[in-house]
Motif scaffolding. Structure first.
Motif, PDB file in Angstrom:
ATOM      1  N   THR A  59       0.821  -1.210   0.000  1.00 49.88           N
ATOM      2  CA  THR A  59       0.000   0.000   0.000  1.00 49.88           C
ATOM      3  C   THR A  59       0.851   1.255   0.000  1.00 49.88           C
ATOM      4  O   THR A  59       0.597   2.200  -0.759  1.00 49.88           O
ATOM      5  CB  THR A  59      -0.939   0.002   1.216  1.00 49.88           C
ATOM      6  N   TRP A  60       1.878   1.280   0.859  1.00 50.67           N
ATOM      7  CA  TRP A  60       2.653   2.504   1.076  1.00 50.67           C
ATOM      8  C   TRP A  60       4.031   2.481   0.425  1.00 50.67           C
ATOM      9  O   TRP A  60       4.779   3.453   0.541  1.00 50.67           O
ATOM     10  CB  TRP A  60       2.804   2.753   2.584  1.00 50.67           C
ATOM     11  N   GLN A  61       4.355   1.392  -0.263  1.00 54.13           N
ATOM     12  CA  GLN A  61       5.632   1.283  -0.985  1.00 54.13           C
ATOM     13  C   GLN A  61       6.845   1.423  -0.060  1.00 54.13           C
ATOM     14  O   GLN A  61       7.891   1.952  -0.448  1.00 54.13           O
ATOM     15  CB  GLN A  61       5.697   2.331  -2.105  1.00 54.13           C
ATOM     16  N   ARG A  62       6.684   0.969   1.173  1.00 52.54           N
ATOM     17  CA  ARG A  62       7.796   0.931   2.117  1.00 52.54           C
ATOM     18  C   ARG A  62       7.437  -0.009   3.257  1.00 52.54           C
ATOM     19  O   ARG A  62       6.253  -0.322   3.480  1.00 52.54           O
ATOM     20  CB  ARG A  62       8.115   2.326   2.681  1.00 52.54           C
ATOM     21  N   ALA A  63       8.453  -0.456   3.962  1.00 50.86           N
ATOM     22  CA  ALA A  63       8.213  -1.338   5.103  1.00 50.86           C
ATOM     23  C   ALA A  63       7.690  -0.526   6.291  1.00 50.86           C
ATOM     24  O   ALA A  63       8.027   0.651   6.447  1.00 50.86           O
ATOM     25  CB  ALA A  63       9.498  -2.066   5.484  1.00 50.86           C
ATOM     26  N   PRO A  64       6.837  -1.116   7.117  1.00 57.03           N
ATOM     27  CA  PRO A  64       6.335  -0.386   8.289  1.00 57.03           C
ATOM     28  C   PRO A  64       7.410  -0.221   9.347  1.00 57.03           C
ATOM     29  O   PRO A  64       8.319  -1.058   9.468  1.00 57.03           O
ATOM     30  CB  PRO A  64       5.191  -1.279   8.796  1.00 57.03           C
ATOM     31  N   THR A  65       7.353   0.859  10.098  1.00 53.18           N
ATOM     32  CA  THR A  65       8.232   1.019  11.251  1.00 53.18           C
ATOM     33  C   THR A  65       7.779   0.059  12.345  1.00 53.18           C
ATOM     34  O   THR A  65       6.695  -0.524  12.290  1.00 53.18           O
ATOM     35  CB  THR A  65       8.187   2.459  11.762  1.00 53.18           C
ATOM     36  N   SER A  66       8.618  -0.087  13.361  1.00 50.07           N
ATOM     37  CA  SER A  66       8.255  -0.981  14.453  1.00 50.07           C
ATOM     38  C   SER A  66       6.981  -0.506  15.151  1.00 50.07           C
ATOM     39  O   SER A  66       6.135  -1.308  15.556  1.00 50.07           O
ATOM     40  CB  SER A  66       9.407  -1.074  15.460  1.00 50.07           C
ATOM     41  N   GLN A  67       6.828   0.823  15.267  1.00 51.90           N
ATOM     42  CA  GLN A  67       5.615   1.362  15.896  1.00 51.90           C
ATOM     43  C   GLN A  67       4.383   1.095  15.034  1.00 51.90           C
ATOM     44  O   GLN A  67       3.315   0.744  15.546  1.00 51.90           O
ATOM     45  CB  GLN A  67       5.785   2.856  16.138  1.00 51.90           C
ATOM     46  N   GLU A  68       4.540   1.255  13.717  1.00 50.30           N
ATOM     47  CA  GLU A  68       3.421   0.989  12.815  1.00 50.30           C
ATOM     48  C   GLU A  68       3.038  -0.487  12.826  1.00 50.30           C
ATOM     49  O   GLU A  68       1.853  -0.836  12.811  1.00 50.30           O
ATOM     50  CB  GLU A  68       3.779   1.434  11.397  1.00 50.30           C
ATOM     51  N   LEU A  69       4.049  -1.353  12.847  1.00 48.37           N
ATOM     52  CA  LEU A  69       3.775  -2.789  12.890  1.00 48.37           C
ATOM     53  C   LEU A  69       3.074  -3.170  14.188  1.00 48.37           C
ATOM     54  O   LEU A  69       2.155  -3.993  14.201  1.00 48.37           O
ATOM     55  CB  LEU A  69       5.066  -3.583  12.720  1.00 48.37           C
ATOM     56  N   GLU A  70       3.499  -2.545  15.283  1.00 51.83           N
ATOM     57  CA  GLU A  70       2.839  -2.791  16.565  1.00 51.83           C
ATOM     58  C   GLU A  70       1.381  -2.360  16.506  1.00 51.83           C
ATOM     59  O   GLU A  70       0.482  -3.030  17.040  1.00 51.83           O
ATOM     60  CB  GLU A  70       3.573  -2.041  17.674  1.00 51.83           C
TER      61      GLU A  70
END
Length: 293
Positions: A59-70
């Motif tokens: 969706t966002w063309q990048r990997a999620p940050t640890s906070q976003e993944l949480e």
């Protein structure tokens, strides 16, 4: 009291015995509640977390940050908790939205069985041979037209058209019409034109009348966006079915759509055998049979 009686009373007063009895009584209770707690556990597997991360990246063309993944994991856990609690409260009962969503998922499973393996060339060719009309090209019409300008002719238009039509009928389809009638920025001889093209040039009313003409004679007057026309239809070519190689994607799309419809019909036909359907009407209840009759 005898000595044996006194011994038994002392034995019943022993704390150890009380502890053992309480333990025996409570063991099934603890065991049962332990199973409930285990059943309520929400397991978020590594595979599911990876799938969340991959969906975020698409969706966002990048990997999620640890906070976003949480946050993604927390949102998933909330989904599961809310769904379980709602079912426990019976909120899923008689809900038309949930019922339709479940139906949709069931139908998706049935339809997926159709698309699991792509159709062969032989299957598609058989389908095209049995259902040619949806793939047939539009008929084409060849005609000649003589234009009569209503702005020039005024009230004499109908009389001029009748006189000219009689003259053209006597000359036939090979009549020289180069200098006949009034000028118009449209060719007098139309070699091949589909209905849609005729409508774009002359108007829909003109096109619908032309395609109903019998070839081999002059007809008219036929009204168009420009005025009146005398028309000689000399050829009507029925639409042809292109070879499979030219329309394979369209044929495959229609073939799979029909197969999906068949799969759903088979699914519901089998389900009707399992679920008797009672349809209430005024004053009586009617039992619908498994075949829908």
């Amino acid at each position: 009291m005898s000595e044996s009686g006194m011994s038994a009373r002392r034995w019943w007063r022993e704390p150890l015995l009380h502890f053992l009895l309480i333990g025996i009584l409570l063991f099934p209770v603890f065991h049962w509640f332990g199973d409930v707690r285990a059943g309520d556990r929400i397991l978020v597997t590594r595979e599911r977390i990876d799938a969340m991360a991959e969906a975020f990246a698409r969706t966002w063309q990048r990997a999620p940050t640890s906070q976003e993944l949480e946050g993604l994991v927390d949102d998933y856990v909330r989904d599961v908790m809310a769904a379980r609690e709602a079912r426990a409260m019976g909120l899923d009962q008689d809900d038309v939205v949930i019922r339709r969503r479940l139906r949709q998922k069931l139908e998706f499973l049935a339809e997926d069985s159709v698309t699991a393996s792509p159709p062969t060339e032989h299957q598609l060719q058989d389908w095209l041979d049995a259902h040619p009309d949806p793939f047939r090209t539009d008929p084409e019409y060849a005609f000649r037209q003589v234009f009569l300008d209503p702005l020039k002719r005024g009230d004499a238009l109908e009389k001029d058209a009748a006189r000219l039509l009689q003259r053209l009928q006597a000359l036939g389809g090979d009549a020289n019409i180069r200098n006949v009638g009034d000028s118009l920025m449209v060719p007098r001889d139309i070699e091949r034109m589909k209905v849609g093209e005729i409508a774009r040039v002359f108007g829909d009313r003109f096109a619908q009348q032309v395609i109903r003409l019998q070839p081999g004679s002059w007809s008219g007057p036929i009204r168009s966006e420009f005025g009146a026309h005398l028309v000689y239809l000399y050829d009507r070519r029925t639409g042809a079915v292109p070879p499979l190689g030219e329309i394979r994607p369209q044929v495959e799309r229609e073939y799979l759509a029909a197969r999906r419809r068949e799969a759903l019909d088979d699914l519901y036909r089998s389900l009707r055998q399992r679920y008797p359907v009672v349809i209430e009407s005024e004053g009586e209840a009617t039992l619908a049979t498994g075949d829908g009759t």
